[in-house]
Design a protein around this motif. Structure first.
Motif, PDB file in Angstrom:
ATOM      1  N   LEU A  45      10.290-113.399  58.138  1.00 55.14           N
ATOM      2  CA  LEU A  45      11.168-114.741  58.087  1.00 55.14           C
ATOM      3  C   LEU A  45      11.089-115.437  58.938  1.00 55.14           C
ATOM      4  O   LEU A  45      11.192-116.924  59.566  1.00 55.14           O
ATOM      5  CB  LEU A  45      12.054-114.636  56.903  1.00 55.14           C
ATOM      6  N   THR A  82       4.800-110.229  56.034  1.00 57.07           N
ATOM      7  CA  THR A  82       5.925-111.402  54.990  1.00 57.07           C
ATOM      8  C   THR A  82       4.924-112.614  56.503  1.00 57.07           C
ATOM      9  O   THR A  82       4.904-113.977  56.538  1.00 57.07           O
ATOM     10  CB  THR A  82       7.534-110.946  56.312  1.00 57.07           C
ATOM     11  N   ALA A 128       4.627-116.228  56.036  1.00 62.02           N
ATOM     12  CA  ALA A 128       5.461-117.218  55.843  1.00 62.02           C
ATOM     13  C   ALA A 128       4.934-118.147  57.471  1.00 62.02           C
ATOM     14  O   ALA A 128       5.447-119.686  57.265  1.00 62.02           O
ATOM     15  CB  ALA A 128       6.549-116.576  56.429  1.00 62.02           C
ATOM     16  N   THR A 129       4.016-117.824  58.380  1.00 60.42           N
ATOM     17  CA  THR A 129       3.684-118.518  59.311  1.00 60.42           C
ATOM     18  C   THR A 129       2.802-119.730  58.334  1.00 60.42           C
ATOM     19  O   THR A 129       2.680-120.942  58.929  1.00 60.42           O
ATOM     20  CB  THR A 129       3.024-118.115  60.463  1.00 60.42           C
ATOM     21  N   LEU A 139       4.625-122.224  55.992  1.00 59.63           N
ATOM     22  CA  LEU A 139       6.074-123.135  57.815  1.00 59.63           C
ATOM     23  C   LEU A 139       4.678-123.570  58.034  1.00 59.63           C
ATOM     24  O   LEU A 139       5.061-125.049  58.997  1.00 59.63           O
ATOM     25  CB  LEU A 139       6.384-121.596  58.486  1.00 59.63           C
TER      26      LEU A 139
END
Lengths: 172, 567
Positions: free
Chosen positions: A24, A56, A60-61, A64
């Motif tokens: 993360l 993950t 998450a990339t 975000l």
């Protein structure tokens, strides 16, 4: 959806919370900063070499990157404030005259602002992530497992067959 | 698993190497297309019309780029390329590329051709063509429609006609009222009755006679008073009528005067007082300046881009940010072509030249852009030289300079004044041209243009008067002084043909303007007739004047009857 399912499975598995949290945190850098920046090659290298959870990191990339688009004006302000800080002019001037600094495009307000923001969040996000995952597994997951409908579902032949197939594919 | 193995995934290192290698190979495969697309997009944005690149070839070792068949559409003529370049090859400083600086040490621009046809339109949007300036049409002595001229004019004659018509109506009403107050037929009849009564009184006694004398005296006084009132009224009537008749007379002459005024004003506005050559050269030179200005404005951001400074205001576009610059040990612009060798293929032959210090950031480089092109022994031209500098080293005080020299251009059949009623052609002759122009402060234009025609033979097919004037002219010299701004240039032209052609042009203009004047006069007279209708002072003179004359005559006759005793 498939990625989200894998993420949930990771959260529900026995994977070390630190591996998830570190993924993360690395995603914070690759997601919040411009994706094609050279420093993201280093992030990719660390992600692949360190034992962090790849699902993950990818999920998450992606998430975000979308958030970073919204935060772009904020990153610009932060980057501009830092790069024009009188106290640091000597440092920036020295760095500006190096090839790696120019190649990394760190004199750009958005690159500098987003990278600094990601680095500042890196350590707090690691410990916060760890704590949240542990609490999730302790409270939420245990509560879900105790649900009658879930126990019925897990006892079903269909679920047993799915587990067997998943184990064969080496899924976590 | 050892302690290090708990944290390190060695297979991940291999995956990283494979991934980076795959990305690099993909980039190498696609980079040429990316460069081509990038050039096309940036060029199209800069020019405002399609820029096409046939192919791009980027090499890393040594760093270089080759572009082939670049077509730059003329924004004003989408089916024509303003420039077509067969090949551009450049070598770059590889180390500086890592510092995001594109420094081209040497560039070869080969096979530059101008105004080549396109197979498909290069327009990116349909912009309305700007309307041609009115003076272009007027230059060709295109006369306006007389009705249109009359419509646009503020016609004082028509206003005067309206006023006269109203005054005549008031005049008539006033005199009808005054006549009613003057002695009428009944009064004359009463006078005659009184005379008869007096004649009968003579037959009475002495007392009656004395009384009649007194009556006669009173009668004479009454008649004289009435006759005086009528004569006075008649005098006033004729005086007032004379004013109205004078106004009517003036109105009769008005169409001619008004037509002359209108046509004279049109001729002045149209610049017909100048000479044909002056107008022709002015139009040509203004056209050159306008074209140059259009390209200068399009390319200006790329030769004088403002530097991004620390205190730059305004939020940048989302995702782009702002590049903050710091002092460099060896300052260099982000993009610089140190030297470009250019060969231009014209119909007459090849021009060769160099462009040095081409950069959008000349203030960082500290040196201006310099260009120089020459062509010798071209077909039909002895020599051409074009040179200049674009000095934007000080962004607050830019100064650009252009010098063009053309020697011995054989301009057989060159249309000096193409088309129109008075076409002027250089049937044979050699042209020498020298242009020196500067643009200071980015907009202020100053310059001189000298054009000389040698061994000339001029032809003016449309006008025998002009053709006669040009007989024997072997040399023509024209000088133009440029001023004003690039957007609104002023061109002051003089030629040695001015005196010769002034008379011929005036004669041609006079004939055409006379026709216009007659037409305007005729239409204006018709309008005045319609406007005045039956309002005629002469009619009033007959109706009221004759009545007053008859009345005055009647009174005089009665008075004479009193005196002679014959009523």
């Amino acid at each position: 959806m498939r990625l989200l399912a894998r993420l949930l499975r990771v959260l529900n598995s026995e994977t070390d919370p630190a591996q998830i949290s570190l993924a993360l945190c690395l995603a914070l850098i690759s997601g919040l900063t411009p994706l094609l920046s050279p420093h993201n090659l280093v992030v990719l290298l660390l992600t692949l070499v360190l034992r962090v959870n790849l699902s993950t990191f990818i999920a998450a990339t992606l998430a975000l990157s979308g958030i970073a688009y919204l935060l772009d004006p904020l990153f610009h302000l932060i980057g501009r404030a830092v790069l024009t800080l009188d106290l640091l002019q000597g440092t920036w001037t020295a760095l500006y005259n190096t090839t790696w600094f120019r190649l990394a495009h760190l004199n750009n307000t958005v690159v500098m602002g987003s990278l600094l923001s990601a680095l500042a969040l890196f350590v707090p996000a690691f410990f916060l992530g760890n704590a949240l995952i542990v609490r999730y597994r302790l409270h939420v997951l245990a509560w879900v497992q105790r649900l009658h409908v879930v126990r019925l579902l897990k006892a079903s032949r269909l679920y047993q067959a799915y587990r067997a197939a998943a184990n064969l594919r080496g899924a976590p | 698993m050892n302690r290090l193995g708990r944290f390190i995934r060695w297979r991940g290192l291999a995956a990283f190497v494979v991934l980076v290698t795959a990305l690099t190979l993909g980039w190498l495969l696609l980079v040429d297309r990316m460069v081509k697309a990038g050039f096309e997009a940036a060029g199209t944005r800069a020019v405002g019309a399609r820029v096409d690149v046939g192919g791009a070839d980027l090499s890393l070792f040594p760093a270089g780029l080759t572009l082939t068949r670049i077509q730059v559409t003329d924004p004003d003529a989408p089916m024509t390329n303003a420039v077509e370049i067969a090949r551009v090859a450049m070598t770059m400083d590889g180390a500086l590329l890592l510092r995001r600086k594109v420094i081209v040490e040497e560039m070869a621009v080969e096979g530059v051709r101008l105004h080549t046809p396109r197979s498909r339109s290069g327009a990116i949007h349909k912009a309305p063509k700007p309307a041609r300036e009115a003076d272009h049409a007027l230059f060709g002595l295109a006369l306006p429609d007389p009705d249109a001229l009359l419509r646009e004019a503020r016609l004082e004659a028509l206003q005067a006609a309206d006023a006269l018509k109203a005054d005549l109506a008031a005049f008539r009403a006033s005199w009808e009222k005054q006549i009613a107050e003057l002695p009428d037929d009944d009064d004359l009849k009463a006078y005659r009755e009184r005379i008869k009564a007096l004649q009968q009184a003579r037959k009475g006694g002495i007392g009656a006679v004395l009384g009649a004398v007194k009556e006669v005296k009173a009668l004479q006084d009454d008649i004289r008073a009435d006759a005086k009132a009528v004569r006075d009224a008649r005098q006033r009537f004729h005086a007032e009528l004379a004013q109205l008749q004078a106004r009517r007379k003036a109105l009769q002459d008005a169409p001619a005067a008004e037509a002359r005024r209108l046509v004279t004003r049109f001729a002045h506005d149209a610049g017909l007082e100048g000479t044909l050559t002056t107008l022709a050269f002015t139009e040509r030179v203004s056209g050159w300046v306008t074209t140059t200005h259009g390209w200068y404005q399009r390319l200006r951001p790329y030769i004088d881009r403002a530097r991004a400074v620390h205190d730059a205001d305004g939020a940048p576009a989302r995702g782009t940010g702002q590049d903050i610059r710091f002092p460099e040990t060896h300052p260099l612009p982000d993009l610089l072509v140190r030297r470009a060798s250019v060969s231009v293929q014209l119909a007459a032959g090849d021009l060769a030249g160099t462009v040095t210090n081409l950069t959008p950031d000349p203030s960082t480089l500290g040196r201006p852009l310099v260009f120089r092109f020459t062509g010798d022994r071209l077909r039909g031209i002895d020599r051409v030289a074009v040179e200049g500098t674009l000095d934007h080293v000080r962004p607050d005080a830019p100064r650009d300079r252009l010098a063009i020299t053309v020697n011995g251009y054989r301009a057989d059949g060159l249309a000096l004044v193409p088309g129109g009623p008075l076409p002027l052609t250089l049937a044979r002759g050699r042209v020498d041209l020298a242009v020196h122009a500067t643009v200071a402060g980015g907009d202020r234009l100053a310059g001189r243009l000298a054009l000389g025609l040698r061994d000339a033979r001029l032809e003016a097919e449309g006008s025998p008067a002009v053709a006669r004037a040009l007989q024997g002219v072997k040399a023509v010299n024209a000088q133009a002084t440029l001023g004003g701004t690039l957007a609104h240039p002023t061109v002051d032209v003089s030629t040695n043909l001015d005196d010769l052609l002034r008379a011929a042009a005036a004669e041609v203009a006079r004939q055409r303007l006379e026709t216009l004047e007659a037409d305007v006069r005729q239409r204006l007279a018709q309008r005045l007739r319609e406007r005045l209708g039956d309002a005629d002072p002469d009619g009033l003179a007959k109706a009221i004047g004759d009545h007053l004359a008859a009345r005055a005559g009647g009174l005089d006759e009665i008075l004479a009857g009193v005196l002679t005793g014959r009523p």
